[in-house]
Design an enzyme around this catalytic site. Structure first.
Site, PDB file in Angstrom:
ATOM      1  N   ASP A  59      58.177  56.214  15.258  1.00 12.28           N
ATOM      2  CA  ASP A  59      58.444  57.378  14.410  1.00 12.28           C
ATOM      3  C   ASP A  59      59.705  58.134  14.812  1.00 12.28           C
ATOM      4  OD1 ASP A  59      56.792  57.968  12.215  1.00 12.28           O
ATOM      5  OD2 ASP A  59      55.125  58.514  13.528  1.00 12.28           O
ATOM      6  N   GLN A  66      49.526  59.402  13.520  1.00 11.62           N
ATOM      7  CA  GLN A  66      49.638  60.085  12.229  1.00 11.62           C
ATOM      8  C   GLN A  66      49.468  61.590  12.413  1.00 11.62           C
ATOM      9  OE1 GLN A  66      50.563  58.686   9.336  1.00 11.62           O
ATOM     10  NE2 GLN A  66      50.445  60.648   8.288  1.00 11.62           N
ATOM     11  N   LYS A  89      50.686  52.230   4.957  1.00  9.72           N
ATOM     12  CA  LYS A  89      51.503  51.675   6.050  1.00  9.72           C
ATOM     13  C   LYS A  89      50.968  50.308   6.463  1.00  9.72           C
ATOM     14  CE  LYS A  89      52.816  56.180   7.860  1.00  9.72           C
ATOM     15  NZ  LYS A  89      52.518  57.260   8.799  1.00  9.72           N
TER      16      LYS A  89
HETATM   17  N1  GUN Z   1      52.824  62.855   8.684  1.00 13.55           N
HETATM   18  C1  GUN Z   1      53.642  63.088   7.644  1.00 13.55           C
HETATM   19  N2  GUN Z   1      54.733  62.290   7.709  1.00 13.55           N
HETATM   20  C2  GUN Z   1      54.585  61.534   8.818  1.00 13.55           C
HETATM   21  C3  GUN Z   1      55.375  60.516   9.409  1.00 13.55           C
HETATM   22  O1  GUN Z   1      56.465  60.145   8.945  1.00 13.55           O
HETATM   23  N3  GUN Z   1      54.871  59.973  10.547  1.00 13.55           N
HETATM   24  C4  GUN Z   1      53.693  60.385  11.090  1.00 13.55           C
HETATM   25  N4  GUN Z   1      53.301  59.816  12.223  1.00 13.55           N
HETATM   26  N5  GUN Z   1      52.944  61.328  10.557  1.00 13.55           N
HETATM   27  C5  GUN Z   1      53.383  61.893   9.429  1.00 13.55           C
END
Ligand code: GUN
Length: 283
Positions: free
Chosen positions: A120, A97, A53
């Site tokens: 998100d 996350q 990311k």
């Molecule tokens: N863990 C797995 N997929 C995601 C996601 O799209 N966003 C976040 N914050 N955590 C995750």
């Protein structure tokens, strides 16, 4: 034409478009959009996601603020960091996350994020807006899947779609988006009876369980479109999806590979969400 949906190529094309829009943002407001990413602990998969990311943000011109906290950090400390980031002008988007370590209260942490900075789309306000049919920020994985289906001209209206997995991150928002596009949606999960028969009846299959090869290739109806969200590292180190790809591709009209399918699209849509929240704040 290839049956394989090239998520990597599509995501790179989309990232170029976003990078152009980020440049416009910078010219207009004299600053970069900013995304704060909070990672708690040392889960190897989460570390890789967060690193990817950060690299994607930097390439697109988005400023990335990384907060890596120890596994045993307290709930109060995480909440207090979120409060600080909510008040920070340079931070447009905040992402925590997941999964978080068990001692932390995920719901409370997600609720604490200012909904206007929720990159998100996991905050109940944004999930609720989606449920009501007027989405604001949509979580990146289902949003990316909808873009894939559109780019590959998959018709959704009136089709039978099955989603295997009922998470807040993928299964539930995916169901709403497909319903909004006029599919008839079935959600399956660990208690579903005769999963094979249900998959067999579907025109569109979304597999989001995280259980390798749980969807048998022979279950796929001829001509179905198969989207595999799962990604699991096997003991031998290879990455596999929820779907038995080699057999499923014989029946599917289109299918996503693992890796190189849904994963890159998720990161791209996160960039898009960050730009969206930044434009919403306009400062
Ligand atoms: N863990 C797995 N997929 C995601 C996601 O799209 N966003 C976040 N914050 N955590 C995750």
């Amino acid at each position: 034409m290839s049956k394989i949906i090239d998520g990597k190529a599509l995501s790179l094309k989309q990232r170029d478009i976003i990078a152009g829009q980020v440049s416009e943002f910078i010219n207009k407001y004299g600053r970069s959009p900013g995304l704060a990413v909070i990672l708690v602990g040392d889960d190897p998969a989460s570390r890789v996601y967060v690193k990817n990311k950060r690299i994607a943000c930097e390439k697109a011109g988005i400023k990335s603020f990384d907060y890596h906290m120890d596994t045993d950090i307290s709930q109060t400390e995480v909440v207090s960091l979120i409060d600080t980031l909510n008040a920070e002008d340079d931070v447009d988007g905040i992402l925590v996350q997941l999964p978080l370590p068990d001692h932390l209260n995920t719901q409370e942490i997600l609720l604490r994020i200012d909904p206007s900075k929720d990159a998100d789309g996991f905050h109940p306000y944004n999930l609720g807006r989606l449920l009501m049919g007027s989405p604001t920020i949509v979580s990146a994985t289902p949003y990316g899947i909808m873009l894939m289906l559109k780019e590959y001209n998959v018709s959704i209206d009136g089709k039978d779609a099955i989603i295997v997995g009922r998470s807040n991150i993928v299964g539930k928002p995916m169901a709403i988006l497909l319903m909004m596009a006029h599919a008839t949606v079935t959600i399956c999960h660990t208690h579903t009876k005769d999963l094979g028969a249900k998959v067999k009846s579907a025109d569109i299959v979304i597999a989001a369980t995280g259980r390798p090869h749980i969807i048998k290739g022979e279950w796929i109806k001829d001509g179905a479109v198969v989207i595999d969200v799962g990604i699991t590292r096997t003991e031998t180190g290879s990455l596999v999806g929820d779907v038995e790809f080699d057999e499923a591709i014989k029946h599917a009209s289109l299918i996503t590979p693992v890796p190189g399918g849904v994963g890159p699209m998720t990161i791209t849509m996160l960039l898009e969400n960050t730009l969206k929240v930044a434009n919403g704040r306009k400062q």
